[in-house]
Design an enzyme around this catalytic site. Structure first.
Site, short mmCIF file in Angstrom:
data_model
loop_
_atom_site.label_atom_id
_atom_site.label_comp_id
_atom_site.label_asym_id
_atom_site.label_seq_id
_atom_site.Cartn_x
_atom_site.Cartn_y
_atom_site.Cartn_z
N CYS A 304 0.86 -1.19 0.00
CA CYS A 304 0.00 0.00 0.00
C CYS A 304 0.90 1.23 0.00
O CYS A 304 1.98 1.22 0.59
CB CYS A 304 -0.89 0.03 1.24
SG CYS A 304 -2.26 -1.13 1.17
N GLU A 338 1.70 -3.67 -5.60
CA GLU A 338 0.57 -4.60 -5.59
C GLU A 338 -0.61 -3.97 -6.31
O GLU A 338 -0.87 -2.77 -6.18
CB GLU A 338 0.22 -4.91 -4.13
CG GLU A 338 -0.78 -6.03 -3.96
CD GLU A 338 -0.99 -6.38 -2.49
OE1 GLU A 338 -2.15 -6.34 -2.03
OE2 GLU A 338 0.00 -6.67 -1.80
#
Length: 450
Positions: A304, A338
């Site tokens: 994140c 990601e």
């Protein structure tokens, strides 16, 4: 896990410090909301002509009228009126908001939406690449029809779970920030219109009075963990989720208010967090962060990444991205963020990748392969190919991707504001970090069996 996290926070402190009663919205004192005295009093107004699930024209904060779906309604106890949670069609969900009845037009015959994303007939006259860029810049979300069936099903499930955002804003340090998305704070906090957060320990509170008391008691002035980078007034701290569990959980809850697809809240032990701060004589003020898995099976170097809204558009996002790749270079691996990235994340990464690759291609003389570029930058070959394709600098020839550039084309791209040099760059000499030693799992297993 969730219950454990919620039981440690402010509950005990609130009851101990507040002899008066608390209402769910953080009000202090024993006064009931308007119209609630003894079950008597005027009923809330604004409940006529608007149904949950209906679509209406709604006036946005900038005074434009847009088509929107009504998702939920509640009583605004301050105004003693119903207010409605609306989602504006063709806009990102972070713009969803609570509005009073006077901003909703029940009938809009002959009125056009002003949402700025209706391409109309021009949609057929533009290329796919132009439409993709238009949608990225204007944060237009894909429809379910444009997604593959699995993604569409997951997106529907995610939207159902996070559809309504109850926390409208937070106070953290000197900033009051409007929130963008739902975050799973414990229920007694998660439905307060405003939360108060300590900018140093990230503890969250319902009441300003509790927050002010905490400010006088809290002796923390920087994130937990190690200070691994310092340049001027900027520092980056490395925090292990296993060692500082509660701090990292609170960080994740804060981040979810501004990230739509974040799913990590409480299981923080497998992650390391890198927290960027502005440092002054009062302490280290959090600007943003990124997290990464200690062991990523997919080769991700970022799980994140977030820059808090008051610090956005100042170069901090790209500084965090660059820092993640500097760590990958020291580890001698390639990495990729990601997926899915947020709309703002996509723009930041594409801009960073483009600048890095254009700088190398401008100065390089000789033959250069995509594999070579990956080794030099720690950017994965897949991300390099997609970036060069967006710049029209690669061709697919005889079963492989071939870089096709001219000095003139490179200079034209570098003159664009989209690919200019980042305002902030990483100074490697200011980085004090060594990669963690890799555990040979096969060897370890064979020893344990012997």
């Amino acid at each position: 896990m969730q219950e454990k996290a919620s039981s440690i926070v402010v509950k005990e402190e609130d009851t101990k410090e507040e002899p008066v009663s608390e209402s769910g919205d953080g009000a202090v004192g024993g006064d009931p909301p308007p119209g609630a005295e003894g079950g008597e009093g005027p009923l809330p107004s604004g409940g006529q002509g608007v149904e949950v699930g209906g679509t209406y024209m709604v006036r946005r904060a900038d005074n434009t009228w847009c088509q929107a779906e009504v998702i939920q309604k509640r009583v605004n106890e301050v105004e003693n009126q119903y207010e409605y949670y609306v989602h504006y069609e063709n806009f990102n969900r972070r713009l969803d908001e609570w509005v009073l009845r006077d901003r909703i037009m029940a009938s809009y015959d002959g009125m056009e939406a002003e949402n700025g994303h209706d391409l109309g007939d021009s949609d057929r006259k533009i290329t796919r690449n132009q439409k993709r860029k238009h949608d990225e810049i204007n944060h237009v979300q894909k429809t379910y029809a444009e997604m593959d069936p699995t993604t569409a099903a997951l997106e529907k499930e995610h939207e159902a779970l996070t559809k309504v955002k109850y926390i409208d804003r937070i106070q953290i340090g000197r900033f009051e920030i409007d929130t963008w998305y739902f975050s799973p704070y414990p229920e007694e906090y998660g439905k307060c219109p405003k939360l108060w957060l300590c900018e140093f320990c990230l503890k969250y509170m319902r009441l300003e009075k509790t927050y002010r008391y905490h400010q006088g008691e809290c002796n923390i002035r920087q994130p937990a963990g190690k200070d691994i980078y310092r340049k001027g007034n900027l520092s980056i701290y490395e925090v292990d989720g296993k060692d500082y569990k509660l701090y990292c959980q609170n960080l994740c809850l804060l981040a979810k208010l501004f990230l739509d697809h974040k799913t990590l809240y409480f299981d923080v032990e497998p992650f390391i967090f890198y927290i960027l701060c502005e440092v002054d004589r009062y302490g280290a003020h959090i600007v943003g962060y990124f997290s990464k898995e200690k062991e990523s099976p997919d080769g991700n170097n970022v799980a994140c990444i977030l820059t808090l809204p008051p610090y956005q558009r100042k170069g901090y996002g790209k500084l965090l991205i660059a820092f993640s790749y500097e760590l990958s270079k020291l580890e001698q691996v390639t990495g990729s963020p990601e997926k899915p990235l947020s709309d703002l994340g996509k723009l930041s990464y594409r801009s960073y990748w483009s600048w890095v690759l254009l700088e190398i291609l401008r100065d390089f003389r000789g033959t250069l392969s995509i594999k070579d570029l990956s080794g030099m930058t720690s950017i994965t070959q897949g991300d390099i190919i997609s970036t060069l394709q967006s710049l029209n600098l690669v061709k697919y020839w005889k079963g492989q991707h071939v870089i096709c550039v001219t000095p003139k084309l490179i200079e034209e791209h570098l003159k664009s504001s989209e690919y200019k040099k980042p305002r902030l760059t990483v100074d490697i000499t200011a980085l004090r970090w060594t990669p963690p030693k890799k555990v040979n799992k096969t060897k370890k297993t064979s020893i344990s069996h012997s």
